[in-house]
Write an enzyme that holds these catalytic residues in place. Structure first.
Site, PDB file in Angstrom:
ATOM      1  N   VAL A  56       9.184  27.578  18.848  1.00  0.00           N
ATOM      2  CA  VAL A  56       9.956  28.706  18.015  1.00  0.00           C
ATOM      3  C   VAL A  56      10.881  29.586  18.753  1.00  0.00           C
ATOM      4  CG1 VAL A  56       9.375  31.252  17.260  1.00  0.00           C
ATOM      5  CG2 VAL A  56       8.038  29.333  16.476  1.00  0.00           C
ATOM      6  N   GLU A  91       7.646  34.171  12.106  1.00  0.00           N
ATOM      7  CA  GLU A  91       8.520  33.136  11.755  1.00  0.00           C
ATOM      8  C   GLU A  91       7.855  32.111  10.885  1.00  0.00           C
ATOM      9  OE1 GLU A  91      11.714  32.433  12.726  1.00  0.00           O
ATOM     10  OE2 GLU A  91      11.399  30.675  11.605  1.00  0.00           O
ATOM     11  N   PHE A  92       8.653  31.562  10.129  1.00  0.00           N
ATOM     12  CA  PHE A  92       8.261  30.474   9.000  1.00  0.00           C
ATOM     13  C   PHE A  92       8.933  29.124   9.098  1.00  0.00           C
ATOM     14  CE2 PHE A  92       8.063  35.009   7.327  1.00  0.00           C
ATOM     15  CZ  PHE A  92       6.744  34.926   6.762  1.00  0.00           C
ATOM     16  N   GLU A 125       8.301  22.785  12.008  1.00  0.00           N
ATOM     17  CA  GLU A 125       8.926  21.808  12.894  1.00  0.00           C
ATOM     18  C   GLU A 125       9.432  20.629  12.243  1.00  0.00           C
ATOM     19  OE1 GLU A 125       5.753  21.002  15.919  1.00  0.00           O
ATOM     20  OE2 GLU A 125       5.395  23.089  16.031  1.00  0.00           O
ATOM     21  N   LYS A 148       2.616  36.407   7.265  1.00  0.00           N
ATOM     22  CA  LYS A 148       2.488  35.248   7.921  1.00  0.00           C
ATOM     23  C   LYS A 148       1.109  34.399   7.864  1.00  0.00           C
ATOM     24  CE  LYS A 148       3.547  31.724  10.413  1.00  0.00           C
ATOM     25  NZ  LYS A 148       4.402  30.631  10.201  1.00  0.00           N
ATOM     26  N   CYS A 206      -0.235  25.175  14.026  1.00  0.00           N
ATOM     27  CA  CYS A 206      -0.149  26.564  13.235  1.00  0.00           C
ATOM     28  C   CYS A 206      -1.531  26.416  12.184  1.00  0.00           C
ATOM     29  CB  CYS A 206       1.041  26.667  12.397  1.00  0.00           C
ATOM     30  SG  CYS A 206       2.383  27.145  13.737  1.00  0.00           S
ATOM     31  N   LYS A 239      -5.212  26.728  13.452  1.00  0.00           N
ATOM     32  CA  LYS A 239      -5.517  27.896  14.151  1.00  0.00           C
ATOM     33  C   LYS A 239      -5.333  29.298  13.208  1.00  0.00           C
ATOM     34  CE  LYS A 239      -1.191  29.262  16.735  1.00  0.00           C
ATOM     35  NZ  LYS A 239      -1.011  30.248  15.857  1.00  0.00           N
ATOM     36  N   LYS A 260       3.006  15.497  12.121  1.00  0.00           N
ATOM     37  CA  LYS A 260       3.690  15.095  10.974  1.00  0.00           C
ATOM     38  C   LYS A 260       5.019  14.541  11.326  1.00  0.00           C
ATOM     39  CE  LYS A 260       6.170  19.593  10.539  1.00  0.00           C
ATOM     40  NZ  LYS A 260       6.630  20.753   9.804  1.00  0.00           N
ATOM     41  N   ARG A 307      -0.277  18.420  18.944  1.00  0.00           N
ATOM     42  CA  ARG A 307      -1.204  19.635  18.795  1.00  0.00           C
ATOM     43  C   ARG A 307      -2.018  19.517  17.634  1.00  0.00           C
ATOM     44  NH1 ARG A 307       2.087  24.799  20.676  1.00  0.00           N
ATOM     45  NH2 ARG A 307       3.801  23.906  19.492  1.00  0.00           N
TER      46      ARG A 307
HETATM   47  N1  LIG Z   1       5.391  25.904  16.052  1.00  0.00           N
HETATM   48  C1  LIG Z   1       5.532  26.314  14.901  1.00  0.00           C
HETATM   49  O1  LIG Z   1       6.139  25.652  14.069  1.00  0.00           O
HETATM   50  C2  LIG Z   1       5.415  27.766  14.574  1.00  0.00           C
HETATM   51  C3  LIG Z   1       5.932  28.138  13.435  1.00  0.00           C
HETATM   52  C4  LIG Z   1       5.899  29.777  12.920  1.00  0.00           C
HETATM   53  C5  LIG Z   1       5.194  30.396  13.905  1.00  0.00           C
HETATM   54  N2  LIG Z   1       4.907  29.947  15.235  1.00  0.00           N
HETATM   55  C6  LIG Z   1       4.165  30.811  15.845  1.00  0.00           C
HETATM   56  O2  LIG Z   1       5.123  31.158  17.067  1.00  0.00           O
HETATM   57  C7  LIG Z   1       4.295  31.241  18.157  1.00  0.00           C
HETATM   58  C8  LIG Z   1       4.786  30.247  19.281  1.00  0.00           C
HETATM   59  O3  LIG Z   1       4.655  29.004  18.828  1.00  0.00           O
HETATM   60  P1  LIG Z   1       5.171  27.713  19.498  1.00  0.00           P
HETATM   61  O4  LIG Z   1       4.853  26.462  18.816  1.00  0.00           O
HETATM   62  O5  LIG Z   1       6.760  28.139  19.919  1.00  0.00           O
HETATM   63  O6  LIG Z   1       4.610  27.917  21.014  1.00  0.00           O
HETATM   64  P2  LIG Z   1       4.712  26.825  22.368  1.00  0.00           P
HETATM   65  O7  LIG Z   1       3.505  26.758  22.852  1.00  0.00           O
HETATM   66  O8  LIG Z   1       5.497  25.687  21.907  1.00  0.00           O
HETATM   67  O9  LIG Z   1       5.628  27.707  23.313  1.00  0.00           O
HETATM   68  C9  LIG Z   1       5.255  28.995  23.687  1.00  0.00           C
HETATM   69  C10 LIG Z   1       5.740  29.197  25.083  1.00  0.00           C
HETATM   70  O10 LIG Z   1       5.555  30.172  25.447  1.00  0.00           O
HETATM   71  C11 LIG Z   1       5.689  30.388  27.060  1.00  0.00           C
HETATM   72  N3  LIG Z   1       4.868  31.590  27.669  1.00  0.00           N
HETATM   73  C12 LIG Z   1       3.558  31.642  27.745  1.00  0.00           C
HETATM   74  N4  LIG Z   1       3.175  32.775  28.349  1.00  0.00           N
HETATM   75  C13 LIG Z   1       4.497  33.354  28.841  1.00  0.00           C
HETATM   76  C14 LIG Z   1       4.564  34.462  29.469  1.00  0.00           C
HETATM   77  N5  LIG Z   1       3.762  35.329  29.906  1.00  0.00           N
HETATM   78  N6  LIG Z   1       5.829  34.726  29.662  1.00  0.00           N
HETATM   79  C15 LIG Z   1       6.901  34.145  29.058  1.00  0.00           C
HETATM   80  N7  LIG Z   1       6.894  32.865  28.599  1.00  0.00           N
HETATM   81  C16 LIG Z   1       5.365  32.309  28.465  1.00  0.00           C
HETATM   82  C17 LIG Z   1       4.932  29.112  27.295  1.00  0.00           C
HETATM   83  O11 LIG Z   1       5.449  28.571  28.768  1.00  0.00           O
HETATM   84  C18 LIG Z   1       5.882  28.117  26.152  1.00  0.00           C
HETATM   85  O12 LIG Z   1       7.156  27.538  26.679  1.00  0.00           O
HETATM   86  C19 LIG Z   1       2.655  31.023  18.124  1.00  0.00           C
HETATM   87  O13 LIG Z   1       2.196  32.337  17.731  1.00  0.00           O
HETATM   88  C20 LIG Z   1       3.002  30.348  16.942  1.00  0.00           C
HETATM   89  O14 LIG Z   1       1.747  30.394  15.931  1.00  0.00           O
HETATM   90  C21 LIG Z   1       5.000  28.265  15.428  1.00  0.00           C
END
Ligand SMILES: NC(=O)c1ccc[n+]([C@@H]2O[C@H](COP(=O)([O-])OP(=O)(O)OC[C@H]3O[C@@H](n4cnc5c(N)ncnc54)[C@H](O)[C@@H]3O)[C@@H](O)[C@H]2O)c1
Length: 438
Positions: free
Chosen positions: A11, A149-150, A153, A205, A261, A264, A322, A329
Site C-alpha cells: 500500500v 485504501e481499497f 494487489e 473499509k 486482507c 484478517k 491470487k 500471505r
Molecule cells: N495489501 C493490500 O492489498 C491492502 C489493500 C488495502 C489496505 N491494506 C492495508 O494497508 C496496510 C498495509 O498493508 P501492506 O500490505 O502494504 O503491508 P506490508 O506488510 O506489505 O507493508 C508494511 C510495511 O510497513 C513497514 N513498517 C512496519 N513498522 C514500521 C514502522 N514502525 N516504521 C516504518 N515502517 C514500518 C514494514 O517494514 C513494511 O515494509 C494494512 O493495514 C493493510 O490491511 C492493504
C-alpha cells in the site's frame, strides 16, 4: 505538496509512488534498511505490475525519495500518511503496535501543523486513539484523517490512479480540503470523494472487505450444492450476475479466499463486534465456509486416490493467493501443500512470480519449476490453485504426454469441461459435474 508515507509495503509504496507521479514531493519511510537501500536503486521488493517503471521515473525526476529517517521526513512534510501493516494479533484482533509506534514517532518529530492520515486498515476508534497519543506527546497542532485504501494487489496502480471512490474521514475542514487537493488528480472522471467522520471511514473499509469475503463464501457454498444437484455453477454465476442488483464481481468459486486482507479483516470485524457484546453470526459462517473450502480440493484428490496419496507426485500450478501478485500471505496454496505433504505426496510447484516467496515458506519440501510444463513431468496429476492467465490456453496434448495420467484437479475453474472431455482428461473442478476420461 510535501508528503511523507510511512511503511513501504504494497500500500505505502504504491500510494507514495502515485502521489509522486501526480507531482507531489514524496518521501517513503520504512524501518527495514535493506528494503530502503534497494528501493533507492529502483529495485522493487514486491511484484506489482507497472510499479517498477513508475518508481524509476519518479526517482529520476526527484519527486520520490526513500529513507529510514522518519523524523526528518515528518519535519519536511505537510501530510504524514501511515501505511504500515496491521496483521492479525492476539485474540484475532488487528495488531496496532506498528501504527501506534509510528504515531508516537510522528508526534515526537513534529515541528508545526501536520495532517496525519491513517491509510492502514484499522479498527474503529483507532483515529481517536492516535489523536490522543499524539496530543500527549506534542504541543504542535495536528489533525487525524482516516483514509482507508481499497486497492487490489495485482491491479494496485490502476486502482489507485482511478479509484471507484476516495474515503476521507475526519472533522477538520482544512485537513479534509488538503486531502481532497491531494486526491484531485485521481478523481478527474467524477469518482466521488466521500467525506465522513473517522469512525464511519474506518468501518467502511472493514464492511467492504467483509462483504466481498461474504460473496466468495456464498458462491463457494452454491458451487458445492451445484455439484450435488448436477448444476453448473458457472452458468448459475452468469444467471445471477446479470441481475443488476447482484453484479458479476467476486462470485467466482474456488479454493477459498486468502491474502493479507480478507482473512484478517473478517477476523477483526468479528472481534470488534465481540468487544461490543455482538455476535457477528454471518461473518463467523463466512470464515467457516472459507476454512472448509481451503481443504476441499485436497479432500477431492484423496477421494480420487482412495484415500492414499503416499508416494504420489503432483504438479501444482499457482501459489500466490491470487494472480498478478507474488504475495503468499494466507495463500490457500499453503494449506493445500501442507496437507498433501502430510499425506506423503511429492510436489513439483510452479508460479509465474511467487516462487521466491514460496521458497521462504516451503524450503526444500517441494521442487520449484520456473516453466509450468516442467512441473508436470512424471506427475500423477496437475492441481491448479491460482488462476494465472498463463494457464488458460496450455498445450493439452503436451500436458498429456508429460503427466502419468490425464488427470487435473482445477481449484479455479480455469478450463471448460467440454474441452477437457474432448482432450480425454479426467477433470475435476468446483461446482461442476466432473469429467471422466474413458
Ligand atoms: N495489501 C493490500 O492489498 C491492502 C489493500 C488495502 C489496505 N491494506 C492495508 O494497508 C496496510 C498495509 O498493508 P501492506 O500490505 O502494504 O503491508 P506490508 O506488510 O506489505 O507493508 C508494511 C510495511 O510497513 C513497514 N513498517 C512496519 N513498522 C514500521 C514502522 N514502525 N516504521 C516504518 N515502517 C514500518 C514494514 O517494514 C513494511 O515494509 C494494512 O493495514 C493493510 O490491511 C492493504
Amino acid at each position: 505538496m510535501k508528503i511523507c508515507v510511512v511503511g513501504t509495503g504494497y500500500v505505502g509504496l504504491v500510494a507514495g509512488t502515485c502521489f509522486a507521479e501526480s507531482g507531489n514531493d514524496v518521501t517513503c519511510v520504512d524501518v527495514i534498511e535493506e528494503k530502503i537501500a534497494a528501493l533507492k536503486r529502483s529495485e522493487i521488493p514486491i511484484y506489482e505490475p507497472g510499479l517498477e517503471e513508475l518508481v524509476r521515473r519518479n526517482i529520476a525526476e526527484k519527486r520520490l525519495n526513500f529513507t529510514t529517517d522518519l523524523p526528518a521526513s515528518v519535519k519536511a512534510a505537510e501530510i504524514c500518511i501511515i501505511a504500515v501493516g496491521t496483521p492479525m494479533g492476539q485474540a484475532r484482533a488487528a495488531d496496532l503496535s506498528a501504527v501506534m509506534a509510528v504515531a508516537e514517532a510522528i508526534a515526537k518529530a513534529m515541528n508545526g501543523h501536520k495532517v496525519v492520515a491513517i491509510k492502514s486498515t484499522v479498527p474503529i476508534g483507532t483515529a481517536d486513539r492516535v489523536r490522543r497519543t499524539i496530543a500527549s506527546l506534542t504541543k504542535h497542532p495536528f489533525d487525524v484523517i482516516s483514509n482507508p485504501e481499497f486497492m487490489k494487489e495485482g491491479a494496485a496502480i490502476e486502482d489507485f490512479m482511478k479509484p471507484d471512490r476516495v474515503v476521507i474521514g475526519g472533522s477538520s475542514e482544512d485537513a479534509i480540503e488538503k486531502m481532497k487537493e491531494l486526491y484531485a488528480p485521481f478523481v478527474r472522471t467524477e469518482q466521488p470523494i466521500l467525506v465522513m467522520d473517522n469512525r464511519s471511514a474506518e468501518m467502511t473499509k472493514y464492511a467492504a472487505n467483509a462483504l466481498l469475503a461474504t460473496r466468495i463464501s456464498f458462491i463457494n457454498e452454491v458451487a458445492n450444492l451445484c455439484e450435488k444437484v448436477g448444476a453448473n455453477v458457472d452458468e448459475v454465476r452468469r444467471g445471477i450476475g446479470h441481475d443488476r442488483r447482484i453484479g458479476h464481481y467476486f462470485l467466482f468459486p474456488g479454493v477459498g479466499y486468502g491474502g493479507s486482507c480478507f482473512p484478517k479483516d473478517v477476523q477483526a470485524v468479528i472481534s470488534t463486534a465481540q468487544d461490543y457484546q455482538l455476535d457477528f453470526t454471518l461473518l463467523r459462517a463466512v470464515e467457516d465456509v472459507n476454512d472448509r473450502q481451503k481443504r476441499f480440493l485436497v479432500g477431492r484428490v484423496l477421494e480420487h486416490f482412495g484415500g492414499d496419496v503416499a508416494g504420489r507426485r503432483f504438479a501444482i500450478w499457482g501459489l500466490s493467493f491470487k494472480p498478478r501478485t507474488d504475495d503468499m500471505r494466507e495463500a490457500p496454496s499453503a494449506i493445500i501443500i501442507d496437507r498433501l505433504l502430510a499425506a506423503g505426496a511429492q510436489l513439483a510447484v510452479h508460479d509465474p512470480e511467487a516462487l521466491d516467496e514460496a521458497k521462504k515458506l516451503f524450503g526444500n519440501r517441494v521442487s520449484y519449476h520456473r516453466v509450468n510444463y516442467e512441473a508436470l513431468d512424471g506427475a500423477d496429476a496437475l492441481i491448479i490453485v491460482t488462476e494465472w492467465n498463463e494457464f488458460r490456453r496450455p498445450d493439452f496434448e503436451r500436458m498429456k504426454k508429460l503427466l502419468r495420467a490425464p488427470l487435473i484437479f482445477d481449484g479455479r475453474n480455469v478450463y471448460d469441461p467440454t474441452t477437457m472431455r474432448a482432450h480425454g482428461f479426467t477433470y475435476y473442478s468446483i461446482g461442476r459435474v466432473p469429467v471422466r476420461s474413458e
